[in-house]
Each structure stands twice: as structure tokens, then as C-alpha cells.
Design an enzyme around this catalytic site. Sequence first.
Site, mmCIF file in Angstrom:
data_model
loop_
_atom_site.group_PDB
_atom_site.id
_atom_site.type_symbol
_atom_site.label_atom_id
_atom_site.label_comp_id
_atom_site.label_asym_id
_atom_site.label_seq_id
_atom_site.Cartn_x
_atom_site.Cartn_y
_atom_site.Cartn_z
ATOM 1 N N ARG B 223 0.860 -1.177 0.000
ATOM 2 C CA ARG B 223 0.000 0.000 0.000
ATOM 3 C C ARG B 223 0.896 1.228 0.000
ATOM 4 O O ARG B 223 2.101 1.135 0.229
ATOM 5 C CB ARG B 223 -0.910 0.029 1.232
ATOM 6 C CG ARG B 223 -0.171 0.243 2.540
ATOM 7 C CD ARG B 223 -1.101 0.149 3.736
ATOM 8 N NE ARG B 223 -1.968 1.308 3.857
ATOM 9 C CZ ARG B 223 -1.746 2.346 4.673
ATOM 10 N NH1 ARG B 223 -0.682 2.366 5.448
ATOM 11 N NH2 ARG B 223 -2.579 3.362 4.747
ATOM 12 N N ASN B 225 1.436 5.151 1.666
ATOM 13 C CA ASN B 225 1.058 6.096 2.708
ATOM 14 C C ASN B 225 1.828 7.387 2.422
ATOM 15 O O ASN B 225 2.768 7.384 1.626
ATOM 16 C CB ASN B 225 1.405 5.530 4.084
ATOM 17 C CG ASN B 225 0.687 6.276 5.196
ATOM 18 O OD1 ASN B 225 -0.199 7.096 4.957
ATOM 19 N ND2 ASN B 225 1.085 5.985 6.429
ATOM 20 N N GLU B 265 5.424 6.790 1.316
ATOM 21 C CA GLU B 265 5.950 5.489 1.730
ATOM 22 C C GLU B 265 5.317 4.390 0.901
ATOM 23 O O GLU B 265 4.093 4.283 0.856
ATOM 24 C CB GLU B 265 5.606 5.221 3.204
ATOM 25 C CG GLU B 265 6.284 6.151 4.163
ATOM 26 C CD GLU B 265 5.823 5.944 5.614
ATOM 27 O OE1 GLU B 265 6.413 6.573 6.502
ATOM 28 O OE2 GLU B 265 4.878 5.150 5.844
ATOM 29 N N TYR B 316 -2.103 15.885 12.276
ATOM 30 C CA TYR B 316 -1.350 14.664 12.539
ATOM 31 C C TYR B 316 -0.140 14.550 11.604
ATOM 32 O O TYR B 316 0.933 14.132 12.009
ATOM 33 C CB TYR B 316 -2.270 13.454 12.354
ATOM 34 C CG TYR B 316 -1.559 12.128 12.417
ATOM 35 C CD1 TYR B 316 -0.912 11.723 13.580
ATOM 36 C CD2 TYR B 316 -1.522 11.302 11.314
ATOM 37 C CE1 TYR B 316 -0.259 10.511 13.638
ATOM 38 C CE2 TYR B 316 -0.870 10.081 11.362
ATOM 39 C CZ TYR B 316 -0.241 9.690 12.526
ATOM 40 O OH TYR B 316 0.414 8.489 12.571
#
Lengths: 320, 355
Positions: B223, B225, B265, B316
Amino acid sequence: MSGAEKIAVKVTEIVPLNDLVTRFKFERVDGGLLPTFSGGAHTVVEMQDGDITRLNPYSLMSDPMDQTAYTISVRRDDEGRGGSLFMHTRVALGDEMVISYPVNLFSLDLRAKKHLFVAGGIGITPFMAQIKQLERFNGHWELHYACRTPALGTYGDELRAHHPNETRIYYDDQDQRINLADLLEGQPLGTHVYVCGPKGMIEWVRNTAQADGWPREAIHYEEFLAPKPGKPFEVKLAVSNKVIQVGEQESLLEAMEREGVDAPYLCRGGACGQCETSVIDYAGNFIHRDHWLDDAEHDSGEKIMPCVSRFEGKTLVLDR
Amino acid sequence: MTLQFNDETFRDDYSFFNSERAIKRFPFPFHEDSYMYSVNMEQHRGGPVDSVYEKRFDVDEHYVSEMRDRAMVLADDPLRCQSLPHMTLAGWDLLELIMVSKSEDYPDLFELHRDGDKWRWINRPLGIDHSFTFLDETTLPYGPMEYITRQAQGDYAVLDQRDDNLWMDAGMITTQADWSLDFDIGMNFFEWHAPVPLAHEKGIFVRALKFLLNIQQGAPARRLNWTMTVNPLLDTSPENYHKWGIQKTTLTPENLGAKQHLRVELQTFFRLPRSNALVFPIRCYLCSFQDLMSVPKWGRRLHRVIRDLPDELATYKGFIDNRPMMLDYLAAFDDGLLTSPGIWPDLDTEPALQK
């Protein structure tokens, strides 16, 4: 296609070990190496029985480091639905078969200071590979193995010959019993206990250890349930928009596969959780047989494990 | 293909750069004009030729410089690499996985020769030719995980699986987006994800854990990120926050295009065969805003994603204060046209910017 990756193999050795158990050896059809695996892993063996594809999980019992071949031991079950009988009566030397990549639902906890194995009958097989793995790294282990008679004590002689100090065998016909309370009591801190065998034995070990104050995470068990036959029932699959019949001798998972509905699985024995399916509507009773869902989930009527569980009643609508 | 390795730094003078080729293959993480968490996993079985998905472990022009930077981080702080005692076998698993993959996928760069337990490993870009005994730690200069991950781009979280959970029991973490192995080591999946906002409520972590526990040998997953970083820093660790946190205040409208980097990432997940552990390689790719804007589709889309992101996520991910300035910059690259679905640059089909 669901399940783990597949490997094409041929049968290169068939050894009847006793009245009930036969050992099979698989090598790759293309002559290449098989994946290494970890002790406790199983493979799902596909059996082409006429129009029926039978898929049974068997523990790998060969040396996990040996990439030239896998071996499994199959206990014949005359009351079962035919998978083990097929292996015993229909599989011949040189046959080509398809097996899955190794999947491990019964891994060693490598933090353990000592591994205490309790086996019953054919439940010895995963420990064969785990013992080889531990021997390679000088692991600390001890095996207590209960079987019916010396003649049915599969691998008992081999284990005793190679590991006389670590192996203790108990024969039912000689009235020998594992003294579990004493055995657990005498273990050093940091010991993990692993049990594989009949349902009663697994519950006995889990309950005794828990009552003795063993931490839950230090108690490991594996039992693959073979799907049991039962009354035929009808199920509606909402996503696929199909109504299918589940026969007396087939599981709900097998019936879905027969109808071309792809459903996930890894163990086909009620242990891995892969095939968990949501229930949309029902009128009737579930016959839950899995180890995956807890009692509250079984009672809720919201989930079913199609690999081993069944249904009796009028309406069952699933989210598949 | 002969790969040219950049001579560049990820600190001090920040000479890091992406070639034209590196920009085109940058793993842009937004498949549509908005972003929300999802368990966006797919199988990791190759991908378009020369994309970062093509090989099991992508090796690109930053390889040599990234390994040099990793060695510097470890020299300053050896705790960036840790392995609890029961994880040594998983370390050997990882060493084998990386050596086999790289020697098969990049035979001109890496060679592995095996004669039983006697192995010889040749790493041409780093000038290594080393014979050792597999499963014998005394024949390596470091533990097996540290040895191989000093030669592999990206961070590596090595997770033990037990008790229906994953445990961060080993890792090589030097290029992280503000988290710490030394803090997380020994934690389980829910413990180390505790600081993430919104996703718990959505049940994302319960589903993600279930997916990860079922990852099987021979069937890896992946995946993407993302986050934001000012200056092309690989090491944005909490340990060094005093060095890089302050740099977020140096953005100006004039330098933003060059200084502000999208940090992506590529996370992959492999089941390790001998230990039954799970390895989670996290490969970090950096691209400046001005380089991203050379791709019209990405220019249009990045503006919309950043504009509409919930405040919790912008907080965040650490760029809430700079978001207005980023949006001023990005708005100039959004002409309001539709974007095509998917993450690829689509240079042949996406129209040029209309202004």
C-alpha cells in the site's frame, strides 16, 4: 482463486506406517525447490475425485529446512467424507497433485524458554517438524505423546530412538496416562505448552493449564475439524444473487465453490478465520462447529464459518 | 538498464534531487481528488515496467546516497536498529528474502551464490563481496537483519506474530516519518498505532490487522502512505525533532516549491518462511512540490486533496500551520479541469495546464 498460492507436485513416496496412517512425499513437478516453512505449518492438498475437488489440510512433518520434498501423514477416517480415504486408496506413486504454499496457524513462540508438546494420535505430525526446527537451533523441548497401541504409535519408535531423553510415550491399551497436573507443575517459568490431538485432549490441556495459572498466551493448540455431514439446506447468496443447495455430504464452503462463488479460505478446518461470512437474514438454527468465533458471536446469529458450520431451518441469506 | 546513482545528501546542504526519470516514476499516492484512510492494500506482484512496483524491492538512483545516510544515522544513534533475542531467525529470513530478490531482479548489481550454507554475496554499488555461513551469526559483521538492511533502501519493521496480534520486536528504522523504534519496540499493532487520529473510530485498524495476520508466504501485499516534509530529509525521527521540526518555519512563498516535499511510503508486507514473522518494508520517496507540478494531473489533484483534507489529518501529518501557504502555491496549478482516475501521471492523456 481463494486460498494460499499453489504448487504443482508429484507423489514420490507412499509409505503405509500402520493400519491407519500412511505417509506421502511430494516433490515439485518442475524439479525445483519447495519453499522453506516454519514448524507447525500445514498445506492444503487438492484431490480430484471425479467431478469433486476435495481440499484437505495436512500438517507438514518434514524438516522445515529441507526444500527438496514435503511429507505429510494421513490418518484414514472411514466415517469421514472421503478425503483421507481418497489419499489412501486412490493416490499412487508418480501422481501429480496440487498443494498450497505452507500456512502456519500453529507456530512456535520463539520467546519460549522451553517448548512442552502434548500430542494425541495423528496430532503428532506438526510436532515432528517443530522438533526438527528446534533441534537445528538447540531449542529446549519435551514431548508427551499418547496413542492407542504400540502398533498405532506413529513415529513413536523413531522419536524414542533419536530423542530418548525428550520423548515420553503413553499407550492407552496399557493403561498409561499423562499425569498432566504434575507435568505442568514441574515446568520452568517461561515454558510454553502446545497441544494437538482430539478435541477432548485439547480442552483438558487448556483447562488444566489455565486453572494452574498458566498465562493464556503460553498455551497453544491446533485442531483442524473435518466438515461433518448433515441435513441438506438451502442458502441465498445476496452478493452473487444465487440460491444454492448444500448437500448432505458437502460443506457450505464447498457448495459455494461448486456454484462458482469465490470464497476465501486458508485452513478449511474452522481455525483460521479467513472464510468468516456475515449473515444477512435467517430463520432456523445454526450448527456452529468452528474455533474462530466466540460463544457470543455464535449466539448472535450474525456470523458463520462456511468451512465447517451448517444450518437447519427455512431461510439463510449470506453476504457472499 | 544501467542505473546512475546520484551523489547527494539528505541533510546540511540538501543536494538531493530527482532526475526526470525519478519524477515520472514517483509513487504519487492519490488515486482521486480527495483523501481518506482506507485499508488500501493490494497484492505486491510486480507492476508497470520501471514503476516502483515492478520489483520486489525497488532500487533507484538514490540507493548509494541513502545507504550512506543510514550509516551516519546509525553512527549517531545505534538504537535505530534493534532486534529482540527471539527475532534472530526472522533476521535470517529477511536477509535471504532481500538477497534472493535483489540478485534475481537486478543481476547486474547484485549476485548471490549458494552452496548449501556457504553463501557469497556481491553488492556492486556498495563494493561488497562477502562470503559467510547462512544461519551462523559469527560469520557476519552485524546481526543478519542489520547486515542486510544496511544495504537495502527503506525502513524495515520485523513483526512477530503471536496471540492473534503483531508485535514490533525488531527493526531498522532510520528514514521514518516521526515515529521511533526505540519507543515502539515490544508493542503490539494497536499500541503502536494509538496516536493515529480518526482511523480507530472507522475500524480501520481492526480490519488492517486481520488482513495482515493472513498474509501468506508467496503472496506479499503493498500500500502507499504519505506525509509532508520540509527539505528532503530522510531522518525525521522524534529523536531528532529539535533539528528538523524548526525547519518547518523556514517556508516562504518564494522557496516553497523547492523546499516542500511530498513524502510517500511504499509499504510492503512479506510473510517470512522459517520464523513465520511478518516483515514490513517501508520505502520512503521524496519529491518537491515544484517537481510534482511538472505533471499536470498531479498539480491539479494535489491542490484539491490538500485543500479538502480534514484538519485532524493535516495536524497529525504536521503541516496544518503551513497549509494556507501551500494552498496559495498549489492553487496556481489547478485549472479546474477533471483529472483521470488512478495514481499514474497519464502524460499522454491528461491535458496540459490551461493557464
